[in-house]
Design a protein around this motif. Structure first.
Motif, PDB file in Angstrom:
ATOM      1  N   SER A   1     -13.762  11.298  -3.391  1.00 50.93           N
ATOM      2  CA  SER A   1     -14.030  10.106  -2.216  1.00 50.93           C
ATOM      3  C   SER A   1     -12.746   9.187  -2.618  1.00 50.93           C
ATOM      4  N   TRP A   2     -12.842   7.949  -2.028  1.00 50.75           N
ATOM      5  CA  TRP A   2     -11.748   6.994  -2.277  1.00 50.75           C
ATOM      6  C   TRP A   2     -11.798   6.493  -3.601  1.00 50.75           C
ATOM      7  N   GLY A   3     -13.011   6.146  -3.847  1.00 50.14           N
ATOM      8  CA  GLY A   3     -13.293   5.298  -5.126  1.00 50.14           C
ATOM      9  C   GLY A   3     -12.672   6.209  -6.427  1.00 50.14           C
TER      10      GLY A   3
ATOM     11  N   LEU B   1      -7.422   8.316   5.633  1.00 49.97           N
ATOM     12  CA  LEU B   1      -7.724   7.015   6.646  1.00 49.97           C
ATOM     13  C   LEU B   1      -7.941   5.557   5.404  1.00 49.97           C
ATOM     14  N   ASP B   2      -8.308   5.995   4.195  1.00 53.47           N
ATOM     15  CA  ASP B   2      -8.504   4.605   3.428  1.00 53.47           C
ATOM     16  C   ASP B   2      -7.085   4.023   3.239  1.00 53.47           C
ATOM     17  N   HIS B   3      -6.070   4.743   3.211  1.00 56.10           N
ATOM     18  CA  HIS B   3      -4.587   4.270   3.010  1.00 56.10           C
ATOM     19  C   HIS B   3      -4.298   3.421   4.432  1.00 56.10           C
ATOM     20  N   PHE B   4      -4.628   4.037   5.348  1.00 59.24           N
ATOM     21  CA  PHE B   4      -3.836   3.537   6.546  1.00 59.24           C
ATOM     22  C   PHE B   4      -4.874   2.188   6.907  1.00 59.24           C
TER      23      PHE B   4
ATOM     24  N   PRO C   1      -0.819  15.305  -0.543  1.00 61.54           N
ATOM     25  CA  PRO C   1      -2.744  15.278  -0.534  1.00 61.54           C
ATOM     26  C   PRO C   1      -3.007  14.054   0.259  1.00 61.54           C
ATOM     27  N   ILE C   2      -2.228  12.917   0.121  1.00 59.32           N
ATOM     28  CA  ILE C   2      -2.857  11.592   0.594  1.00 59.32           C
ATOM     29  C   ILE C   2      -2.798  11.913   2.302  1.00 59.32           C
ATOM     30  N   LEU C   3      -1.696  12.438   2.887  1.00 56.64           N
ATOM     31  CA  LEU C   3      -1.739  12.844   4.232  1.00 56.64           C
ATOM     32  C   LEU C   3      -2.784  13.784   4.648  1.00 56.64           C
TER      33      LEU C   3
ATOM     34  N   THR D   1       0.782  -1.197   0.106  1.00 57.75           N
ATOM     35  CA  THR D   1      -0.011   0.099  -0.206  1.00 57.75           C
ATOM     36  C   THR D   1       0.951   1.246  -0.013  1.00 57.75           C
ATOM     37  N   PHE D   2       1.890   1.217   0.857  1.00 60.74           N
ATOM     38  CA  PHE D   2       2.489   2.429   0.893  1.00 60.74           C
ATOM     39  C   PHE D   2       3.794   2.620  -0.180  1.00 60.74           C
TER      40      PHE D   2
END
Length: 345
Positions: free
Chosen positions: A250-252, A167-170, A159-161, A115-116
Protein backbone atom coordinates in the motif's frame (compact mmCIF):
# COMPACT_ATOMS: atom_id res chain seq x y z
CA UNK A 1 48.86 -1.87 -9.83
CA UNK A 2 49.08 -0.23 -6.41
CA UNK A 3 51.08 -1.79 -3.66
CA UNK A 4 48.99 -3.66 -1.05
CA UNK A 5 49.59 -0.95 1.52
CA UNK A 6 48.27 1.70 -0.85
CA UNK A 7 44.96 -0.01 -1.57
CA UNK A 8 41.86 1.95 -0.69
CA UNK A 9 39.43 0.61 1.89
CA UNK A 10 36.38 -0.98 0.23
CA UNK A 11 34.18 1.00 2.62
CA UNK A 12 33.13 4.66 2.56
CA UNK A 13 33.60 5.37 6.29
CA UNK A 14 34.40 1.99 7.84
CA UNK A 15 32.97 -1.54 8.08
CA UNK A 16 30.77 -0.97 11.15
CA UNK A 17 29.52 2.48 10.11
CA UNK A 18 28.80 1.42 6.52
CA UNK A 19 26.92 -1.72 7.50
CA UNK A 20 24.87 0.10 10.11
CA UNK A 21 23.92 3.19 8.09
CA UNK A 22 24.54 2.60 4.36
CA UNK A 23 24.24 -1.12 3.60
CA UNK A 24 21.71 -2.56 6.05
CA UNK A 25 18.96 0.16 5.95
CA UNK A 26 17.07 -1.38 2.96
CA UNK A 27 16.60 -4.70 4.74
CA UNK A 28 16.08 -3.15 8.18
CA UNK A 29 13.50 -0.66 6.85
CA UNK A 30 11.70 -3.45 5.00
CA UNK A 31 11.60 -5.66 8.11
CA UNK A 32 10.38 -2.76 10.25
CA UNK A 33 7.70 -1.81 7.73
CA UNK A 34 6.41 -5.37 7.60
CA UNK A 35 6.54 -5.64 11.42
CA UNK A 36 4.41 -2.54 12.03
CA UNK A 37 1.92 -3.26 9.23
CA UNK A 38 -1.64 -3.59 10.53
CA UNK A 39 -0.59 -2.62 14.06
CA UNK A 40 -1.86 0.33 16.13
CA UNK A 41 1.50 2.04 15.53
CA UNK A 42 0.73 2.35 11.83
CA UNK A 43 -3.05 2.28 11.83
CA UNK A 44 -4.38 4.04 14.94
CA UNK A 45 -5.01 7.76 14.53
CA UNK A 46 -3.64 9.98 17.26
CA UNK A 47 -4.19 13.70 17.78
CA UNK A 48 -1.09 15.89 17.61
CA UNK A 49 -1.86 19.57 18.23
CA UNK A 50 -5.31 19.19 16.75
CA UNK A 51 -4.25 17.07 13.77
CA UNK A 52 -4.89 13.36 13.34
CA UNK A 53 -1.86 11.28 12.38
CA UNK A 54 -0.52 7.80 13.02
CA UNK A 55 2.61 7.37 15.10
CA UNK A 56 4.33 5.76 12.10
CA UNK A 57 3.34 8.73 9.95
CA UNK A 58 4.80 11.21 12.41
CA UNK A 59 8.01 9.18 12.72
CA UNK A 60 8.74 8.86 9.02
CA UNK A 61 7.40 12.33 8.20
CA UNK A 62 9.71 13.90 10.77
CA UNK A 63 12.68 11.92 9.44
CA UNK A 64 11.87 12.99 5.89
CA UNK A 65 11.81 16.69 6.79
CA UNK A 66 14.92 16.24 8.97
CA UNK A 67 16.98 14.73 6.17
CA UNK A 68 15.75 17.38 3.75
CA UNK A 69 16.98 20.27 5.89
CA UNK A 70 20.24 18.45 6.70
CA UNK A 71 21.52 19.37 3.24
CA UNK A 72 22.19 22.88 4.53
CA UNK A 73 25.02 21.47 6.64
CA UNK A 74 26.61 20.33 3.37
CA UNK A 75 25.88 23.49 1.39
CA UNK A 76 25.80 26.49 3.72
CA UNK A 77 27.98 24.86 6.36
CA UNK A 78 30.77 24.56 3.82
CA UNK A 79 32.20 28.10 3.80
CA UNK A 80 34.41 27.66 0.74
CA UNK A 81 31.57 26.19 -1.32
CA UNK A 82 29.13 28.88 -0.20
CA UNK A 83 31.56 31.67 -1.09
CA UNK A 84 32.10 30.24 -4.56
CA UNK A 85 28.36 30.19 -5.29
CA UNK A 86 26.76 33.01 -3.24
CA UNK A 87 23.75 33.53 -5.52
CA UNK A 88 22.98 29.80 -5.65
CA UNK A 89 23.15 29.39 -1.89
CA UNK A 90 21.82 32.73 -0.59
CA UNK A 91 19.56 34.40 -3.15
CA UNK A 92 17.80 31.47 -4.83
CA UNK A 93 16.12 30.10 -1.65
CA UNK A 94 14.69 33.52 -0.82
CA UNK A 95 13.36 34.04 -4.35
CA UNK A 96 11.91 30.53 -4.44
CA UNK A 97 10.07 31.12 -1.16
CA UNK A 98 8.70 34.45 -2.40
CA UNK A 99 7.44 32.92 -5.65
CA UNK A 100 5.82 29.93 -3.96
CA UNK A 101 4.28 32.09 -1.25
CA UNK A 102 3.05 34.69 -3.74
CA UNK A 103 1.48 32.41 -6.36
CA UNK A 104 -0.87 29.47 -5.95
CA UNK A 105 0.07 28.31 -9.45
CA UNK A 106 3.77 28.28 -8.59
CA UNK A 107 3.02 26.51 -5.30
CA UNK A 108 1.04 23.79 -7.11
CA UNK A 109 3.75 23.40 -9.74
CA UNK A 110 6.41 23.20 -7.01
CA UNK A 111 4.42 20.42 -5.31
CA UNK A 112 4.37 18.37 -8.52
CA UNK A 113 8.06 19.09 -9.15
CA UNK A 114 9.02 18.03 -5.62
CA UNK A 115 7.08 14.76 -5.95
CA UNK A 116 8.90 13.61 -9.06
CA UNK A 117 12.26 15.20 -8.30
CA UNK A 118 12.21 13.09 -5.13
CA UNK A 119 11.97 9.92 -7.22
CA UNK A 120 14.91 11.00 -9.40
CA UNK A 121 16.94 12.15 -6.40
CA UNK A 122 16.40 8.91 -4.46
CA UNK A 123 17.73 6.83 -7.34
CA UNK A 124 20.75 9.10 -7.59
CA UNK A 125 21.60 8.70 -3.90
CA UNK A 126 21.94 4.94 -4.28
CA UNK A 127 23.84 5.52 -7.52
CA UNK A 128 26.32 7.74 -5.67
CA UNK A 129 26.94 5.13 -2.98
CA UNK A 130 27.33 2.40 -5.61
CA UNK A 131 29.87 4.41 -7.59
CA UNK A 132 31.96 5.11 -4.48
CA UNK A 133 31.98 1.41 -3.57
CA UNK A 134 32.95 0.56 -7.15
CA UNK A 135 35.81 3.08 -7.06
CA UNK A 136 36.93 1.86 -3.64
CA UNK A 137 37.03 -1.65 -5.07
CA UNK A 138 39.86 -0.55 -7.33
CA UNK A 139 37.96 0.29 -10.54
CA UNK A 140 38.40 3.42 -12.70
CA UNK A 141 35.80 6.04 -11.63
CA UNK A 142 34.20 6.37 -15.08
CA UNK A 143 34.01 2.63 -15.85
CA UNK A 144 30.39 1.36 -15.98
CA UNK A 145 29.15 4.71 -14.71
CA UNK A 146 26.33 5.02 -17.26
CA UNK A 147 25.25 1.42 -16.67
CA UNK A 148 24.91 2.06 -12.93
CA UNK A 149 23.14 5.37 -13.55
CA UNK A 150 20.29 3.81 -15.51
CA UNK A 151 20.15 0.69 -13.35
CA UNK A 152 19.48 2.75 -10.23
CA UNK A 153 16.71 4.75 -11.89
CA UNK A 154 15.16 1.55 -13.21
CA UNK A 155 15.24 -0.07 -9.78
CA UNK A 156 13.62 2.95 -8.13
CA UNK A 157 11.30 4.53 -10.71
CA UNK A 158 10.36 1.30 -12.52
CA UNK A 159 8.37 -0.22 -9.63
CA UNK A 160 6.61 3.12 -9.12
CA UNK A 161 5.42 3.29 -12.73
CA UNK A 162 4.52 -0.39 -12.88
CA UNK A 163 3.27 -0.98 -9.34
CA UNK A 164 0.50 -0.37 -6.87
CA UNK A 165 1.57 3.15 -5.83
CA UNK A 166 1.75 4.70 -9.32
CA UNK A 167 -1.51 6.65 -8.99
CA UNK A 168 -0.52 8.01 -5.56
CA UNK A 169 2.51 9.71 -7.13
CA UNK A 170 0.53 11.23 -10.00
CA UNK A 171 -2.25 12.58 -7.76
CA UNK A 172 -0.01 15.60 -7.14
CA UNK A 173 -1.17 16.88 -10.55
CA UNK A 174 -4.64 17.43 -9.08
CA UNK A 175 -3.23 20.50 -7.30
CA UNK A 176 -2.75 22.17 -10.71
CA UNK A 177 -6.41 21.65 -11.54
CA UNK A 178 -7.37 23.53 -8.38
CA UNK A 179 -5.45 26.63 -9.47
CA UNK A 180 -6.98 27.04 -12.93
CA UNK A 181 -4.98 24.49 -14.96
CA UNK A 182 -7.55 21.72 -15.55
CA UNK A 183 -5.54 20.09 -18.36
CA UNK A 184 -2.95 18.84 -15.86
CA UNK A 185 -5.60 17.51 -13.50
CA UNK A 186 -6.44 14.86 -16.12
CA UNK A 187 -2.96 13.29 -15.80
CA UNK A 188 -3.93 10.96 -12.89
CA UNK A 189 -6.93 9.63 -14.84
CA UNK A 190 -4.79 9.09 -17.95
CA UNK A 191 -2.11 7.26 -15.98
CA UNK A 192 -4.71 5.11 -14.26
CA UNK A 193 -6.34 4.19 -17.58
CA UNK A 194 -3.00 3.30 -19.15
CA UNK A 195 -1.45 1.65 -16.10
CA UNK A 196 -1.47 -1.80 -17.68
CA UNK A 197 0.50 -0.49 -20.66
CA UNK A 198 3.03 1.22 -18.35
CA UNK A 199 3.44 -1.99 -16.35
CA UNK A 200 4.00 -4.05 -19.50
CA UNK A 201 6.45 -1.47 -20.87
CA UNK A 202 8.48 -1.38 -17.66
CA UNK A 203 8.60 -5.19 -17.51
CA UNK A 204 9.79 -5.52 -21.12
CA UNK A 205 12.23 -2.61 -21.14
CA UNK A 206 13.42 -3.29 -17.59
CA UNK A 207 13.94 -6.98 -18.23
CA UNK A 208 15.91 -6.26 -21.38
CA UNK A 209 18.09 -3.72 -19.60
CA UNK A 210 18.77 -6.04 -16.66
CA UNK A 211 19.88 -8.76 -19.08
CA UNK A 212 22.11 -6.24 -20.86
CA UNK A 213 23.52 -5.03 -17.52
CA UNK A 214 24.45 -8.57 -16.47
CA UNK A 215 26.09 -9.31 -19.82
CA UNK A 216 27.97 -6.00 -19.82
CA UNK A 217 29.15 -6.57 -16.22
CA UNK A 218 30.39 -10.04 -17.13
CA UNK A 219 32.25 -8.60 -20.11
CA UNK A 220 33.86 -5.94 -17.86
CA UNK A 221 34.77 -8.59 -15.30
CA UNK A 222 36.61 -10.59 -17.94
CA UNK A 223 38.55 -7.41 -18.81
CA UNK A 224 39.68 -6.99 -15.20
CA UNK A 225 36.81 -5.07 -13.56
CA UNK A 226 36.83 -5.90 -9.86
CA UNK A 227 33.52 -6.88 -8.32
CA UNK A 228 32.61 -4.80 -5.27
CA UNK A 229 30.62 -6.93 -2.82
CA UNK A 230 29.36 -3.80 -1.05
CA UNK A 231 28.06 -2.32 -4.30
CA UNK A 232 26.33 -5.55 -5.34
CA UNK A 233 24.78 -6.00 -1.90
CA UNK A 234 23.49 -2.41 -1.87
CA UNK A 235 21.99 -2.60 -5.36
CA UNK A 236 20.39 -6.01 -4.85
CA UNK A 237 18.82 -5.18 -1.46
CA UNK A 238 17.70 -1.68 -2.48
CA UNK A 239 16.26 -2.97 -5.76
CA UNK A 240 14.45 -5.83 -4.05
CA UNK A 241 13.08 -3.46 -1.40
CA UNK A 242 11.91 -0.99 -4.06
CA UNK A 243 10.23 -3.65 -6.18
CA UNK A 244 8.48 -5.21 -3.18
CA UNK A 245 7.30 -1.96 -1.60
CA UNK A 246 6.48 0.32 -4.54
CA UNK A 247 5.26 -2.60 -6.62
CA UNK A 248 3.02 -4.45 -4.20
CA UNK A 249 2.56 -2.62 -0.88
CA UNK A 250 0.00 0.00 0.00
CA UNK A 251 1.04 3.64 -0.40
CA UNK A 252 1.48 4.15 3.35
CA UNK A 253 3.66 1.10 3.94
CA UNK A 254 5.79 1.70 0.83
CA UNK A 255 6.20 5.37 1.72
CA UNK A 256 7.34 4.45 5.24
CA UNK A 257 9.88 1.84 4.13
CA UNK A 258 11.50 3.67 1.23
CA UNK A 259 11.72 7.03 2.95
CA UNK A 260 13.02 5.54 6.19
CA UNK A 261 15.96 3.86 4.47
CA UNK A 262 16.70 6.92 2.35
CA UNK A 263 16.61 9.34 5.30
CA UNK A 264 18.82 7.17 7.53
CA UNK A 265 21.41 6.77 4.77
CA UNK A 266 21.43 10.49 4.05
CA UNK A 267 21.69 11.66 7.66
CA UNK A 268 24.58 9.23 8.18
CA UNK A 269 26.26 10.53 5.04
CA UNK A 270 25.97 14.16 6.14
CA UNK A 271 27.41 13.40 9.57
CA UNK A 272 30.29 11.42 8.04
CA UNK A 273 31.23 14.19 5.61
CA UNK A 274 30.49 17.26 7.73
CA UNK A 275 31.30 16.26 11.31
CA UNK A 276 34.63 18.08 11.41
CA UNK A 277 33.08 21.28 10.05
CA UNK A 278 30.26 21.01 12.60
CA UNK A 279 32.76 20.66 15.43
CA UNK A 280 34.75 23.64 14.13
CA UNK A 281 31.61 25.77 13.87
CA UNK A 282 30.70 24.93 17.44
CA UNK A 283 34.28 25.65 18.55
CA UNK A 284 34.42 22.36 20.42
CA UNK A 285 38.09 21.68 19.89
CA UNK A 286 39.34 18.20 20.74
CA UNK A 287 37.90 17.70 24.21
CA UNK A 288 36.52 14.25 24.97
CA UNK A 289 32.80 15.12 24.76
CA UNK A 290 33.09 17.12 21.54
CA UNK A 291 31.79 14.32 19.30
CA UNK A 292 28.65 13.54 21.38
CA UNK A 293 27.90 17.27 21.65
CA UNK A 294 28.30 17.73 17.89
CA UNK A 295 26.12 14.69 17.16
CA UNK A 296 23.46 15.98 19.55
CA UNK A 297 23.52 19.41 17.89
CA UNK A 298 23.33 17.99 14.38
CA UNK A 299 20.56 15.46 15.01
CA UNK A 300 18.73 17.66 17.49
CA UNK A 301 18.54 20.62 15.11
CA UNK A 302 17.41 18.68 12.04
CA UNK A 303 14.93 16.54 14.01
CA UNK A 304 13.46 19.62 15.70
CA UNK A 305 12.78 21.08 12.26
CA UNK A 306 11.50 17.70 11.07
CA UNK A 307 8.93 17.34 13.85
CA UNK A 308 7.82 20.97 13.50
CA UNK A 309 7.46 20.68 9.72
CA UNK A 310 5.54 17.42 10.00
CA UNK A 311 3.07 18.78 12.54
CA UNK A 312 2.66 22.32 11.19
CA UNK A 313 -0.76 23.56 10.15
CA UNK A 314 -0.97 23.29 6.31
CA UNK A 315 -3.11 26.43 6.29
CA UNK A 316 -0.07 28.46 7.38
CA UNK A 317 1.00 29.24 3.82
CA UNK A 318 4.28 30.92 4.73
CA UNK A 319 5.49 27.87 6.63
CA UNK A 320 4.17 25.49 3.98
CA UNK A 321 6.10 27.47 1.36
CA UNK A 322 9.21 27.13 3.52
CA UNK A 323 8.94 23.33 3.60
CA UNK A 324 8.55 23.27 -0.18
CA UNK A 325 11.64 25.45 -0.59
CA UNK A 326 13.63 23.20 1.75
CA UNK A 327 12.56 20.17 -0.30
CA UNK A 328 13.49 21.71 -3.64
CA UNK A 329 16.78 23.10 -2.35
CA UNK A 330 17.61 19.69 -0.89
CA UNK A 331 17.25 18.01 -4.28
CA UNK A 332 19.15 20.78 -6.06
CA UNK A 333 21.96 21.32 -3.55
CA UNK A 334 22.52 17.64 -2.90
CA UNK A 335 22.73 16.84 -6.60
CA UNK A 336 25.12 19.73 -7.09
CA UNK A 337 27.37 18.66 -4.21
CA UNK A 338 27.49 15.08 -5.50
CA UNK A 339 28.38 16.41 -8.95
CA UNK A 340 31.32 18.42 -7.57
CA UNK A 341 33.16 15.15 -7.03
CA UNK A 342 31.63 13.13 -9.84
CA UNK A 343 34.98 12.56 -11.53
CA UNK A 344 35.93 10.63 -8.40
CA UNK A 345 32.74 8.60 -8.09
Amino acid sequence: MSAPGDRRSPYIVGPVYDWLFFLSPPLVALALGVAISDTPFSGELLVFWGREKTAAGVLVGSLIHAHLVAVFFRSHGNTSLRKRYPLRFLLVPVLAWALIRGSHVVAAAATVLATFWDVWHSGLQTFGFARIYDRNGGNPPALARRLDFWLNHLLYAGPILAGATMLDHFRSFEALGKVGLPLFSTVPAFMSATHRAWTLGVLIAGGAFLAFYVLASWHLHRQGHRLSFQKVFLLVTTGACSIYTWGFDSWGEAFFIMNLLHAVQYLALVWATERERIRERLRLGRWRASVPVAVAFFLGSVLAYGVAAELLDPDLESLWALTLVVSLMHFWYDGFIWSVGRQQV
